[in-house]
Design a protein around this motif. Structure first.
Motif, PDB file in Angstrom:
ATOM      1  N   GLY A 137      41.329  19.240  45.205  1.00 26.91           N
ATOM      2  CA  GLY A 137      41.544  18.283  44.121  1.00 26.91           C
ATOM      3  C   GLY A 137      40.810  16.977  44.360  1.00 26.91           C
ATOM      4  O   GLY A 137      40.161  16.435  43.452  1.00 26.91           O
ATOM      5  N   LEU A 140      36.965  17.575  43.935  1.00 24.79           N
ATOM      6  CA  LEU A 140      36.515  17.698  42.539  1.00 24.79           C
ATOM      7  C   LEU A 140      36.512  16.328  41.853  1.00 24.79           C
ATOM      8  O   LEU A 140      35.586  16.013  41.094  1.00 24.79           O
ATOM      9  CB  LEU A 140      37.406  18.672  41.773  1.00 24.79           C
ATOM     10  N   ALA A 141      37.504  15.506  42.139  1.00 29.48           N
ATOM     11  CA  ALA A 141      37.523  14.155  41.570  1.00 29.48           C
ATOM     12  C   ALA A 141      36.318  13.348  42.048  1.00 29.48           C
ATOM     13  O   ALA A 141      35.727  12.574  41.272  1.00 29.48           O
ATOM     14  CB  ALA A 141      38.826  13.444  41.959  1.00 29.48           C
ATOM     15  N   TYR A 254      43.824  15.024  42.508  1.00 29.01           N
ATOM     16  CA  TYR A 254      42.686  14.746  41.630  1.00 29.01           C
ATOM     17  C   TYR A 254      42.860  13.390  40.957  1.00 29.01           C
ATOM     18  O   TYR A 254      41.949  12.552  40.956  1.00 29.01           O
ATOM     19  CB  TYR A 254      42.561  15.862  40.588  1.00 29.01           C
ATOM     20  N   PRO A 273      39.797  11.158  33.474  1.00 26.97           N
ATOM     21  CA  PRO A 273      40.326  12.220  34.345  1.00 26.97           C
ATOM     22  C   PRO A 273      41.496  12.984  33.729  1.00 26.97           C
ATOM     23  O   PRO A 273      41.578  14.214  33.843  1.00 26.97           O
ATOM     24  CB  PRO A 273      40.742  11.461  35.605  1.00 26.97           C
TER      25      PRO A 273
END
Length: 304
Positions: A137, A140-141, A254, A273
């Protein structure tokens, strides 16, 4: 690749958990002497030489102890000795499929090269799947909001690495100042200590990533990239408690990392997001609906 590596370097809370191979140097196809000196070490038929090449940090395979556990657990008994003695199985990187509970034991052919470790496999091995979900997570962020790329076709693998390594890669600014197709090996320095190695989670394969605009169009592109990737990421709707917990940890991390990265951005950008997470939830629900409809249609079809 340099863009992603620099983005992770600017996000130490993530780069200490998930690693990106350090870029080293670029070799243009016109550097014929470089290729001539190494041609004997390159297997024939793999690539037409000379060609352009980007050299990066090597990801070492998993150690023998872990390979043996994977063979013992997932290889059929009659094939285990052959698998243990196989030279090719020493080249073992493990893909972590946090979004799949469909892992099966090895069939007639068993290989540890790019071995696919599904979530149900990880649970069977009593691995810390929540920690892995947290790492993925955060990574990916970082890809989305620090590197500003959509993450298309990236892979998450378990491998190993020397504990001591010192590289002097060129920065993006230095690369921008060089003429196109500049040979850069002599412009960097590297030193590797192979004495000790540690297990690490790596994110690799950025060749299909595209730059992501900081708006709704960029979010849409990131959702599209997520939908076609292999199941490295947890699913937003799940059937078991373990899957639900993995998803929750993934989205919490994330959002935590994305919020810190975007803290100085406009309110509109700070909302992106959550729009991405809402988008992948819609995408997944639509995919499940289509699959159920197809299954229902197949079950009611008249036999031939």
């Amino acid at each position: 690749m340099t863009r992603v590596w620099e983005a992770f370097a600017r996000t130490p809370e993530v780069s200490e958990e998930t690693f990106v191979p350090q870029p080293e140097f670029f070799v243009p196809r016109t550097e014929t002497r470089w290729w001539e000196e190494r041609e004997a070490n390159i297997p024939s038929g793999v690539v037409d030489l000379p060609t352009a090449a980007l050299s990066s940090e090597r990801i070492f395979p998993l150690p023998q102890e872990i390979r043996s556990v994977l063979i013992e657990k997932f290889c059929q008994p009659r094939n285990r000795r052959k698998a243990l003695e196989s030279e090719s199985n020493k080249d073992c990187l493990v893909r972590i499929y946090l979004g799949s509970m469909k892992g099966k034991d090895g069939g007639a052919f068993f290989s540890l090269r790019n071995f696919k470790l599904h979530l149900n496999h990880m649970i069977d091995l009593v691995m810390d799947v929540l920690e892995l979900a947290r790492y993925v997570g955060g990574a990916l962020a970082t890809l989305h909001w620090q590197a500003k790329v959509d993450g298309r076709d990236v892979e998450f693998v378990l491998g190993s690495s020397p504990t001591n390594h010192i590289y002097g890669p060129l920065t993006s600014d230095e690369l921008d100042r060089l003429p196109v197709n500049t040979y850069t090996e002599l412009k960097v320095r590297s030193k590797v200590d192979f004495g000790r190695r540690v297990l690490r989670l790596w994110v690799i394969d950025f060749n299909q990533c595209a730059l992501m605009s900081m708006d709704d169009a960029g979010v849409s592109a990131a959702v599209g990239a997520w939908s076609i990737n292999d199941p490295y990421f947890p699913k937003p709707t799940s059937d078991t408690q373990q899957e639900i917990e993995v998803w929750n940890i993934f989205i919490l991390r994330y959002l935590e990392v994305a919020t810190r990265i975007l803290k100085n951005e406009t309110v509109a950008i700070q909302k992106l997001p959550r729009k991405f997470l809402a988008g992948i939830e819609r995408e997944h629900k639509h995919k499940v609906k289509v699959q159920k409809a197809a299954a229902a249609k197949s079950s009611t079809a008249a036999p031939i």
